[in-house]
Enzyme design. Structure first.
Site, PDB file in Angstrom:
ATOM      1  N   CYS A   1       0.839  -1.201   0.000  1.00  0.00           N
ATOM      2  CA  CYS A   1       0.000   0.000   0.000  1.00  0.00           C
ATOM      3  C   CYS A   1       0.872   1.249   0.000  1.00  0.00           C
ATOM      4  O   CYS A   1       1.210   1.808   1.045  1.00  0.00           O
ATOM      5  CB  CYS A   1      -0.959   0.036   1.183  1.00  0.00           C
ATOM      6  SG  CYS A   1      -2.154   1.383   1.001  1.00  0.00           S
TER       7      CYS A   1
ATOM      8  N   CYS B   1      -6.152   2.642  -3.108  1.00  0.00           N
ATOM      9  CA  CYS B   1      -5.397   3.097  -1.948  1.00  0.00           C
ATOM     10  C   CYS B   1      -6.194   4.205  -1.268  1.00  0.00           C
ATOM     11  O   CYS B   1      -6.196   5.355  -1.737  1.00  0.00           O
ATOM     12  CB  CYS B   1      -4.021   3.617  -2.372  1.00  0.00           C
ATOM     13  SG  CYS B   1      -2.932   3.917  -0.972  1.00  0.00           S
TER      14      CYS B   1
END
Length: 466
Positions: free
Chosen positions: A211, A388
């Protein structure tokens, strides 16, 4: 024949996808399974990876459900999960812990409690792959055969890649913390909330990161916390990023760069953290020209370098970089027809997030089912979708969604009030804080949450001859 010899003989046999009728369970053999889902190989200092994580549990359950839906159910125990972890972790929750929004105990559950009875759970880890004989060897030396293998091991967090980091994280008074470990994510909040003045430094390494937005999520939460508590003018915040820009997708990168300038956050790009000196409170960064610079810190949030797991690097299923080599659309191995990979361990050229798993799992499931059932891959293609959710403060979040080519692929842009997902929103904030954790524990791991598709499994057109 002796049991060990019989197992060895079976493992030498190639799987025959032409013999479709044999897919139904007809043997009580404990060392060969229809599908084996492999978790991670080992634990390391400060690393609390999810082993069979979101990818492994999700796809194992989806495979089981897909065969049932087709009227060709697998028998109990035909799918085996190979992993000796005690706990499963919801890693996206560690940012919320670091921001003081959740307790870290909320982000883990016993792995046994998450594996349904129709899936076999082998409490061992893999040491080696032998795809030529369709088997894996565990750390105890046991050989386990399969007809189809799904690798879902995650990646390796290289805490030792930064000199002095492990020692600093273990020191409660060091001012150094990281949201990338269950053991240290609560230290992030303690350090962040205790800071009254000084230099707060946040880092992100070059290369692959789980991430890629998380390193700055916690920075924005710290910035907002300091503004809300009247400390904003006493704390200087700097972002040292090994990458050349704030984010890989230009649309979101531009928005984040504007936000950085508006909030007075220092931006230092192509700077990689190489060492931490807790005694002198100095962090050393290497720049793109290989020169170094020492930076004084009061608080230091570190994102360590990451890469493929050691037991995958150099294995027959890996590419040159050490990731499991798969076709970027089908998720099938480019080397062995009965090997598949999902998530962080794979060579898929997309960001490594839990959201990506929600798009990858049904594609892998459909293609694996089709290969077993018809001998050919289905028309199920992964377009690189990932997401994200970028926290930019308390009550605000920028929902970055994109696909291969770093092109935005937004779920809400066609709805009123959500025409631009680069604008932080309270609605998106509550998706991250409240909806996503609930959906993860109650539906995604059970194979019944498909991300942008919600509870509806994506439909794919019939396969064509190949």
């Amino acid at each position: 024949m002796h049991a060990s010899r019989r197992a060895g003989a079976l493992l030498k046999l190639k799987p025959s996808f032409a013999a479709r009728a044999r897919w139904a369970s007809t043997t009580a053999e404990k060392d060969k399974y229809k599908v084996v889902v492999v978790g991670a190989a080992a634990d390391t200092a400060f690393r609390a990876n999810p082993f069979v994580g979101s990818g492994g549990l999700t796809v194992a359950n989806q495979i089981y459900s897909r065969f049932r839906a087709a009227g060709k159910p697998l028998a109990k125990g035909d799918i085996a999960i190979l992993d000796d972890a005690e706990y499963h972790y919801y890693q996206p929750g560690w940012t919320l812990v670091g921001a003081g929004l959740k307790e870290k105990a909320e982000t883990r559950k016993p792995l046994d409690s998450l594996i349904p009875s129709h899936l076999a759970h082998i409490k061992e880890n893999v040491k080696a792959f032998s795809p030529q004989s369709s088997s894996v060897t565990t750390t105890s030396g046991r050989e386990i055969g399969y007809e189809s293998l799904v690798v879902a091991t995650g990646l390796q967090i290289n805490w030792g890649g930064i000199t002095g980091l492990s020692k600093a994280l273990a020191d409660p008074s060091s001012g150094v913390s990281s949201i990338y470990s269950y053991n240290t994510c609560d230290k992030v909040w303690k350090d962040l909330d205790a800071l009254r003045s000084g230099n707060a430094v946040f880092t992100q390494p070059a290369g692959v990161v789980k991430c890629a937005g998380a390193p700055q999520k916690i920075m924005w939460m710290a910035w907002d916390r300091y503004q809300q508590t009247g400390r904003g003018d006493k704390i200087k915040i700097d972002f040292y990023n090994g990458m050349p820009t704030m984010f890989s997708v230009k649309k979101y990168s531009d928005a984040l760069e504007n936000l950085r300038k508006e909030r007075g956050v220092g931006g230092h790009f192509q700077h990689n953290l190489v060492s931490v000196d807790t005694g002198n409170r100095k962090a050393t960064f290497k720049k793109s020209d290989n020169s170094t610079v020492d930076v004084d810190y009061t608080l230091l949030h570190v994102v360590p370098p990451m890469g493929p797991l050691d037991f995958i690097k150099g294995s027959p299923i890996a590419d040159e970089a050490g990731w499991v080599a798969v076709d970027k659309e089908t998720l099938r191995s480019t080397k062995f027809d009965n090997v598949w990979a999902i998530g962080d361990c794979s060579s898929l050229p997309t960001s490594k997030t839990a959201a990506a798993i929600t798009a990858q799992a049904p594609v892998l499931t459909e293609n694996l089912f089709s290969v077993v059932d018809t001998g050919k891959v289905a028309n199920a293609n992964y377009d690189g979708y990932t997401s994200c959710p970028l926290l930019t403060g308390y009550g605000q979040l920028m929902l970055a969604e994109f696909k291969y080519g770093l092109e935005p692929k937004e779920s809400f842009s066609s709805y009123p009030f959500f025409d631009d997902q680069a604008i932080p929103s309270r609605f998106f904030y509550h998706l991250k804080k409240d909806l996503f954790p609930w959906a993860y524990w109650n539906y995604m791991l059970k194979g019944s949450w498909f991300g942008a598709s919600g509870f509806i499994r994506p439909k794919y057109p019939p396969s064509t001859p190949q």
